[in-house]
Design a protein around this motif. Sequence first.
Motif, PDB file in Angstrom:
ATOM      1  N   ALA A 116     146.865  75.244   7.861  1.00  0.00           N
ATOM      2  CA  ALA A 116     147.372  74.271   8.839  1.00  0.00           C
ATOM      3  C   ALA A 116     147.136  74.769  10.265  1.00  0.00           C
ATOM      4  O   ALA A 116     146.790  73.982  11.150  1.00  0.00           O
ATOM      5  CB  ALA A 116     148.861  74.010   8.599  1.00  0.00           C
ATOM      6  N   PHE A 117     147.310  76.071  10.493  1.00  0.00           N
ATOM      7  CA  PHE A 117     147.077  76.633  11.822  1.00  0.00           C
ATOM      8  C   PHE A 117     145.653  76.354  12.277  1.00  0.00           C
ATOM      9  O   PHE A 117     145.410  76.050  13.437  1.00  0.00           O
ATOM     10  CB  PHE A 117     147.346  78.138  11.816  1.00  0.00           C
ATOM     11  CG  PHE A 117     147.086  78.782  13.145  1.00  0.00           C
ATOM     12  CD1 PHE A 117     148.040  78.744  14.146  1.00  0.00           C
ATOM     13  CD2 PHE A 117     145.880  79.416  13.408  1.00  0.00           C
ATOM     14  CE1 PHE A 117     147.795  79.320  15.391  1.00  0.00           C
ATOM     15  CE2 PHE A 117     145.628  80.001  14.644  1.00  0.00           C
ATOM     16  CZ  PHE A 117     146.590  79.952  15.637  1.00  0.00           C
ATOM     17  N   TYR A 118     144.708  76.476  11.344  1.00  0.00           N
ATOM     18  CA  TYR A 118     143.306  76.241  11.679  1.00  0.00           C
ATOM     19  C   TYR A 118     142.862  74.799  11.411  1.00  0.00           C
ATOM     20  O   TYR A 118     141.666  74.516  11.416  1.00  0.00           O
ATOM     21  CB  TYR A 118     142.407  77.241  10.944  1.00  0.00           C
ATOM     22  CG  TYR A 118     142.474  78.607  11.593  1.00  0.00           C
ATOM     23  CD1 TYR A 118     141.888  78.824  12.837  1.00  0.00           C
ATOM     24  CD2 TYR A 118     143.162  79.646  10.998  1.00  0.00           C
ATOM     25  CE1 TYR A 118     141.968  80.062  13.454  1.00  0.00           C
ATOM     26  CE2 TYR A 118     143.240  80.892  11.611  1.00  0.00           C
ATOM     27  CZ  TYR A 118     142.645  81.088  12.836  1.00  0.00           C
ATOM     28  OH  TYR A 118     142.725  82.316  13.455  1.00  0.00           O
ATOM     29  N   ARG A 119     143.847  73.925  11.197  1.00  0.00           N
ATOM     30  CA  ARG A 119     143.592  72.487  10.993  1.00  0.00           C
ATOM     31  C   ARG A 119     142.554  72.247   9.886  1.00  0.00           C
ATOM     32  O   ARG A 119     141.623  71.462  10.057  1.00  0.00           O
ATOM     33  CB  ARG A 119     143.156  71.832  12.299  1.00  0.00           C
ATOM     34  CG  ARG A 119     144.220  71.897  13.383  1.00  0.00           C
ATOM     35  CD  ARG A 119     143.707  71.323  14.699  1.00  0.00           C
ATOM     36  NE  ARG A 119     144.597  71.623  15.780  1.00  0.00           N
ATOM     37  CZ  ARG A 119     144.489  72.680  16.581  1.00  0.00           C
ATOM     38  NH1 ARG A 119     143.515  73.547  16.389  1.00  0.00           N
ATOM     39  NH2 ARG A 119     145.337  72.883  17.554  1.00  0.00           N
ATOM     40  N   HIS A 143     140.327  82.468  16.244  1.00  0.00           N
ATOM     41  CA  HIS A 143     140.048  81.454  17.265  1.00  0.00           C
ATOM     42  C   HIS A 143     140.362  82.023  18.650  1.00  0.00           C
ATOM     43  O   HIS A 143     141.342  82.764  18.814  1.00  0.00           O
ATOM     44  CB  HIS A 143     140.889  80.203  16.998  1.00  0.00           C
ATOM     45  CG  HIS A 143     140.424  79.019  17.752  1.00  0.00           C
ATOM     46  ND1 HIS A 143     140.797  78.770  19.047  1.00  0.00           N
ATOM     47  CD2 HIS A 143     139.579  78.027  17.405  1.00  0.00           C
ATOM     48  CE1 HIS A 143     140.220  77.661  19.473  1.00  0.00           C
ATOM     49  NE2 HIS A 143     139.469  77.188  18.488  1.00  0.00           N
ATOM     50  N   HIS A 144     139.566  81.654  19.622  1.00  0.00           N
ATOM     51  CA  HIS A 144     139.765  82.211  20.973  1.00  0.00           C
ATOM     52  C   HIS A 144     141.119  81.835  21.557  1.00  0.00           C
ATOM     53  O   HIS A 144     141.634  82.543  22.422  1.00  0.00           O
ATOM     54  CB  HIS A 144     138.623  81.785  21.910  1.00  0.00           C
ATOM     55  CG  HIS A 144     138.627  80.338  22.274  1.00  0.00           C
ATOM     56  ND1 HIS A 144     139.240  79.861  23.400  1.00  0.00           N
ATOM     57  CD2 HIS A 144     138.104  79.257  21.645  1.00  0.00           C
ATOM     58  CE1 HIS A 144     139.088  78.548  23.461  1.00  0.00           C
ATOM     59  NE2 HIS A 144     138.405  78.161  22.400  1.00  0.00           N
ATOM     60  N   GLU A 145     141.739  80.761  21.085  1.00  0.00           N
ATOM     61  CA  GLU A 145     143.055  80.356  21.596  1.00  0.00           C
ATOM     62  C   GLU A 145     144.217  81.037  20.875  1.00  0.00           C
ATOM     63  O   GLU A 145     145.370  80.836  21.249  1.00  0.00           O
ATOM     64  CB  GLU A 145     143.205  78.840  21.486  1.00  0.00           C
ATOM     65  CG  GLU A 145     142.277  78.081  22.404  1.00  0.00           C
ATOM     66  CD  GLU A 145     142.400  76.572  22.248  1.00  0.00           C
ATOM     67  OE1 GLU A 145     143.080  76.105  21.303  1.00  0.00           O
ATOM     68  OE2 GLU A 145     141.817  75.854  23.080  1.00  0.00           O
ATOM     69  N   ASN A 146     143.945  81.850  19.877  1.00  0.00           N
ATOM     70  CA  ASN A 146     144.992  82.510  19.102  1.00  0.00           C
ATOM     71  C   ASN A 146     145.473  83.755  19.860  1.00  0.00           C
ATOM     72  O   ASN A 146     145.260  84.890  19.452  1.00  0.00           O
ATOM     73  CB  ASN A 146     144.458  82.869  17.713  1.00  0.00           C
ATOM     74  CG  ASN A 146     145.546  83.258  16.752  1.00  0.00           C
ATOM     75  OD1 ASN A 146     146.710  83.365  17.109  1.00  0.00           O
ATOM     76  ND2 ASN A 146     145.159  83.495  15.507  1.00  0.00           N
ATOM     77  N   ALA A 147     146.136  83.514  20.986  1.00  0.00           N
ATOM     78  CA  ALA A 147     146.501  84.590  21.915  1.00  0.00           C
ATOM     79  C   ALA A 147     147.423  85.625  21.292  1.00  0.00           C
ATOM     80  O   ALA A 147     147.243  86.830  21.518  1.00  0.00           O
ATOM     81  CB  ALA A 147     147.142  83.992  23.164  1.00  0.00           C
ATOM     82  N   ARG A 148     148.390  85.188  20.525  1.00  0.00           N
ATOM     83  CA  ARG A 148     149.336  86.153  19.951  1.00  0.00           C
ATOM     84  C   ARG A 148     148.620  87.117  19.008  1.00  0.00           C
ATOM     85  O   ARG A 148     148.819  88.331  19.077  1.00  0.00           O
ATOM     86  CB  ARG A 148     150.455  85.418  19.228  1.00  0.00           C
ATOM     87  CG  ARG A 148     151.518  86.349  18.728  1.00  0.00           C
ATOM     88  CD  ARG A 148     152.733  85.612  18.269  1.00  0.00           C
ATOM     89  NE  ARG A 148     153.791  86.550  17.982  1.00  0.00           N
ATOM     90  CZ  ARG A 148     155.017  86.200  17.699  1.00  0.00           C
ATOM     91  NH1 ARG A 148     155.357  84.935  17.690  1.00  0.00           N
ATOM     92  NH2 ARG A 148     155.928  87.112  17.426  1.00  0.00           N
ATOM     93  N   ALA A 149     147.770  86.575  18.134  1.00  0.00           N
ATOM     94  CA  ALA A 149     147.030  87.433  17.211  1.00  0.00           C
ATOM     95  C   ALA A 149     146.046  88.310  17.974  1.00  0.00           C
ATOM     96  O   ALA A 149     145.897  89.496  17.667  1.00  0.00           O
ATOM     97  CB  ALA A 149     146.304  86.595  16.170  1.00  0.00           C
ATOM     98  N   ARG A 150     145.390  87.748  18.968  1.00  0.00           N
ATOM     99  CA  ARG A 150     144.411  88.529  19.722  1.00  0.00           C
ATOM    100  C   ARG A 150     145.064  89.711  20.435  1.00  0.00           C
ATOM    101  O   ARG A 150     144.443  90.762  20.601  1.00  0.00           O
ATOM    102  CB  ARG A 150     143.668  87.635  20.713  1.00  0.00           C
ATOM    103  CG  ARG A 150     142.701  86.689  19.982  1.00  0.00           C
ATOM    104  CD  ARG A 150     141.892  85.877  20.932  1.00  0.00           C
ATOM    105  NE  ARG A 150     140.915  86.758  21.584  1.00  0.00           N
ATOM    106  CZ  ARG A 150     140.160  86.384  22.595  1.00  0.00           C
ATOM    107  NH1 ARG A 150     140.251  85.166  23.094  1.00  0.00           N
ATOM    108  NH2 ARG A 150     139.298  87.222  23.123  1.00  0.00           N
TER     109      ARG A 150
END
Length: 148
Positions: free
Chosen positions: A25-28, A119-126
């Motif tokens: 779901a996170f990655y749609r 994903h480049h928008e996955n700031a927390r994981a990055r």
Amino acid sequence: MPLEISPFTAADRAGWEPLARGYKAFYRTEHTDAQYEATWQRLLAGTQLIGLAARRDGRMLGIAHAFFHPTVWASDALYLQDLFVDEAARGQGIAAALIEVLAGRARAANVSRYYWNTHHENARARALYDRVARWHGFIRYDVALNAG
């Protein structure tokens, strides 16, 4: 309670699926129930895919899916395909622990590389990934192979 990380067992199905669905779901990305079942069976078999559960007090809080694969110019590599932690359990070191357990497997197998994408928008994981690994600047492209 300490964190326990171990391979999936047949009893983990009920704990795994909500986390797997949360990841997708996170990655749609949508999958049918049959696709979840087929994936679970492949993970449980443990022949091609590695499936790890992170548990605390018997409750599954995170999952990791990975696999070894050959490379052209060096020894095999380990690819971490999916990593997901229950939203309520984030920030407790679970993702880092899953990454490190797989790093141990990569070292033991003497592979040339252990890597993953996000994903480049996955700031927390990055933010975590920037602490535990090195980004080499690569950008991924995908060719559409079928409709949908």
